[in-house]
Design a protein around this motif. Structure first.
Motif, short mmCIF file in Angstrom:
data_model
loop_
_atom_site.label_atom_id
_atom_site.label_comp_id
_atom_site.label_asym_id
_atom_site.label_seq_id
_atom_site.Cartn_x
_atom_site.Cartn_y
_atom_site.Cartn_z
N SER A 215 0.83 -1.20 0.00
CA SER A 215 0.00 0.00 0.00
C SER A 215 0.87 1.25 0.00
O SER A 215 2.08 1.19 0.27
N ASP A 216 0.25 2.40 -0.27
CA ASP A 216 1.02 3.65 -0.25
C ASP A 216 1.37 4.10 1.16
O ASP A 216 2.10 5.08 1.35
N GLU A 217 0.87 3.37 2.17
CA GLU A 217 1.30 3.58 3.55
C GLU A 217 2.42 2.61 3.92
O GLU A 217 2.84 2.53 5.06
N TYR A 218 2.88 1.84 2.93
CA TYR A 218 3.94 0.84 3.09
C TYR A 218 3.54 -0.20 4.14
O TYR A 218 4.34 -0.57 4.99
N ARG A 219 2.29 -0.64 4.01
CA ARG A 219 1.76 -1.71 4.83
C ARG A 219 1.07 -2.71 3.91
O ARG A 219 0.96 -2.53 2.70
N LYS A 220 0.59 -3.80 4.53
CA LYS A 220 -0.18 -4.78 3.77
C LYS A 220 -1.41 -4.10 3.16
O LYS A 220 -2.10 -3.34 3.84
N ALA A 221 -1.67 -4.35 1.90
CA ALA A 221 -2.83 -3.74 1.25
C ALA A 221 -4.11 -4.37 1.78
O ALA A 221 -4.18 -5.58 1.99
N GLU A 222 -5.12 -3.55 2.02
CA GLU A 222 -6.41 -4.06 2.47
C GLU A 222 -7.11 -4.76 1.31
O GLU A 222 -6.81 -4.54 0.13
N SER A 223 -8.08 -5.60 1.66
CA SER A 223 -8.76 -6.41 0.65
C SER A 223 -9.43 -5.54 -0.42
O SER A 223 -9.47 -5.90 -1.60
N LYS A 224 -9.94 -4.37 -0.03
CA LYS A 224 -10.59 -3.48 -0.99
C LYS A 224 -9.60 -3.02 -2.05
O LYS A 224 -9.92 -3.01 -3.25
N LEU A 225 -8.40 -2.64 -1.62
CA LEU A 225 -7.40 -2.21 -2.58
C LEU A 225 -6.99 -3.36 -3.50
O LEU A 225 -6.85 -3.18 -4.71
N ILE A 226 -6.79 -4.54 -2.91
CA ILE A 226 -6.42 -5.71 -3.73
C ILE A 226 -7.48 -5.97 -4.78
O ILE A 226 -7.18 -6.19 -5.97
N ASN A 227 -8.75 -5.93 -4.37
CA ASN A 227 -9.84 -6.17 -5.31
C ASN A 227 -9.91 -5.09 -6.39
O ASN A 227 -10.17 -5.38 -7.56
N ASP A 228 -9.69 -3.83 -5.98
CA ASP A 228 -9.72 -2.73 -6.95
C ASP A 228 -8.62 -2.91 -8.00
O ASP A 228 -8.85 -2.73 -9.20
N VAL A 229 -7.42 -3.26 -7.53
CA VAL A 229 -6.30 -3.45 -8.45
C VAL A 229 -6.57 -4.65 -9.36
O VAL A 229 -6.34 -4.58 -10.58
N GLN A 230 -7.06 -5.74 -8.78
CA GLN A 230 -7.37 -6.93 -9.58
C GLN A 230 -8.36 -6.61 -10.69
O GLN A 230 -8.19 -7.01 -11.84
N THR A 231 -9.38 -5.81 -10.33
CA THR A 231 -10.41 -5.46 -11.32
C THR A 231 -9.84 -4.60 -12.44
O THR A 231 -10.17 -4.78 -13.61
N GLY A 249 -4.61 -12.74 -22.95
CA GLY A 249 -3.80 -13.93 -22.72
C GLY A 249 -3.06 -13.94 -21.41
O GLY A 249 -2.49 -14.96 -21.03
N HIS A 250 -3.08 -12.83 -20.70
CA HIS A 250 -2.41 -12.73 -19.40
C HIS A 250 -3.43 -12.89 -18.27
O HIS A 250 -4.29 -12.04 -18.08
N SER A 251 -3.32 -13.96 -17.54
CA SER A 251 -4.13 -14.16 -16.33
C SER A 251 -3.30 -13.73 -15.14
O SER A 251 -2.28 -14.36 -14.81
N VAL A 252 -3.71 -12.64 -14.49
CA VAL A 252 -2.91 -12.01 -13.45
C VAL A 252 -3.56 -12.20 -12.09
O VAL A 252 -4.79 -12.08 -11.95
N SER A 253 -2.75 -12.52 -11.09
CA SER A 253 -3.24 -12.66 -9.71
C SER A 253 -2.57 -11.60 -8.85
O SER A 253 -1.35 -11.57 -8.73
N ILE A 254 -3.38 -10.72 -8.23
CA ILE A 254 -2.87 -9.65 -7.37
C ILE A 254 -2.92 -10.11 -5.92
O ILE A 254 -3.97 -10.49 -5.40
N THR A 255 -1.76 -10.09 -5.25
CA THR A 255 -1.70 -10.37 -3.81
C THR A 255 -0.92 -9.25 -3.14
O THR A 255 -0.43 -8.33 -3.81
N THR A 256 -0.77 -9.34 -1.84
CA THR A 256 -0.06 -8.29 -1.13
C THR A 256 1.00 -8.89 -0.21
O THR A 256 1.08 -10.11 -0.05
N VAL A 257 1.79 -8.02 0.37
CA VAL A 257 2.84 -8.45 1.28
C VAL A 257 2.24 -9.00 2.57
O VAL A 257 1.08 -8.76 2.90
N THR A 258 3.06 -9.73 3.30
CA THR A 258 2.68 -10.25 4.62
C THR A 258 3.42 -9.45 5.68
O THR A 258 4.60 -9.13 5.52
N GLU A 259 2.72 -9.13 6.76
CA GLU A 259 3.34 -8.36 7.83
C GLU A 259 3.87 -9.28 8.93
O GLU A 259 3.24 -10.28 9.28
N TYR A 260 5.04 -8.92 9.45
CA TYR A 260 5.68 -9.67 10.52
C TYR A 260 5.93 -8.71 11.69
O TYR A 260 6.62 -7.70 11.54
N ILE A 261 5.35 -9.02 12.83
CA ILE A 261 5.46 -8.16 14.00
C ILE A 261 6.84 -8.31 14.65
O ILE A 261 7.29 -9.43 14.90
#
Length: 352
Positions: A215-231, A249-261
């Protein structure tokens, strides 16, 4: 190119072209008749030099550089406003305006209605407002409002991109070209989507092209952002059909980073007049700034390393602390090496 075309040199050239025997000394009639023409010619050469410089991206002024960038689809990064968390003693409507530290802020969204926490945006773009937190004065009439404060910086404001930084990005655009489906294309197009702070495209795995975002906050992207980007990139219902920005011909899967405390504990020596309790917030902010710097570099890293030395240096630089020792990260004495696409976030910070 026209550096030698000065008034003095133009006058010398003019006088040398005069017929033999004619008085060309300074103060002569022919000299005075040429002075104004030479001055005007010097101005013309200055303008011609500027025109020549503005034909090339490496010497153009900012206005012409922006025009170059538009042709290259490389746009200057405009200034953005800082966003904050604000806490109040009552509910406030979206759009309510507040003032604090010479800046005005407007409520843009609800964070937690029950706790009266809201997202506020500074009305002035740029980095100047990033460093201030404190009590706010309401510019509207809100019944029962007694306490209002900015408590946390959520998104840093940014100044307009530096001219030379922008120039380098334009020059770089002449290297690897972004075209339909290559790595540069996905980085450029997805990186321009609101809310995206970084993009990592990967080689196709089976029939899927994996792309990881932050995300632009340099955190894990929320599901809404992931869905927006995927769309916008490749809608799941019509994957591979070229409906979004992904080529057909390009099937793209958008995921996000994982956070580690990362939990931090340390022992500090305090200067006279300072204490662990009094500097608790400053120490936490220092640790957060260090971890944020690592997250900002995620785009360039295969693996992020949280270093004890980095934490120690961050705490040591807090005003009022004279020494730091016994740094523990999640209870251990070793650096923490994270897996690919895992980013560190601040957990509990204890500095005794």
């Amino acid at each position: 190119m026209y550096e030698d075309m000065t008034f003095e040199n133009i006058m010398v050239s003019m006088m040398e072209d005069m017929p033999d025997g004619l008085d060309t000394s300074e103060g002569s009639l022919i000299y005075h008749s040429c002075v104004k023409q030479a001055a005007r010619l010097e101005e013309v050469y200055v303008e011609l030099a500027a025109l020549t410089d503005n034909q090339y991206a490496d010497t153009a002024d900012l206005d012409h550089l922006v025009q170059f960038g538009q042709e290259r689809r490389t746009y200057i990064e405009e200034a953005t406003a800082a966003e904050f968390e604000g806490v109040f003693n009552v509910s406030v409507p979206i759009g309510t305006e507040f003032s604090g530290d010479d800046y005005n802020y407007i409520v843009t969204d609800v964070i937690n209605e029950e706790e009266h926490k809201y997202r506020l945006e500074c009305e002035d773009p740029g980095i100047a407002a990033n460093g201030w937190l404190g009590d706010l004065m309401c510019l509207d009439d809100i019944d029962g409002l007694e306490d209002a404060a900015l408590t946390k910086l959520l998104v840093e404001g940014k100044d307009e991109e530096d001219e030379e930084s922008y120039r380098m990005r334009i020059m770089d655009s002449f290297g690897i070209q972004a075209f339909g489906g290559n790595r540069a294309y996905y980085k450029e197009r997805i990186g321009a989507i609101d809310g995206v702070g970084g993009v990592k495209p990967y080689r196709r795995k089976g029939t899927i092209i994996p792309i990881v975002i932050i995300s632009d906050e340099y955190r894990k992207a929320e599901s809404k952002l992931i869905n927006d980007v995927q769309t916008q990139v490749d809608p799941i219902e019509q994957t591979g059909e070229g409906i979004g920005i992904a080529p057909i011909g390009h099937s793209v899967s958008i995921t996000t980073v994982t956070e580690y405390i990362v939990n931090v504990s340390a022992v500090a020596t305090y200067d006279t007049g300072y204490s662990a309790e009094g500097l608790k917030t400053q120490v936490e902010n220092a640790v957060e700034e260090y971890l944020l710097s690592l997250r900002k570099n995620w785009i360039n890293s295969d693996s992020i390393i949280v270093r004890r030395a980095g934490i120690e240096n961050a705490i040591y630089n807090v005003e009022g602390i004279t020494d730091v020792s016994n740094i523990l990260l999640n209870g251990g004495t070793e650096n923490i090496t994270l897996k690919e696409n895992v980013i560190p976030v601040k957990g509990v910070v204890s500095c005794s």
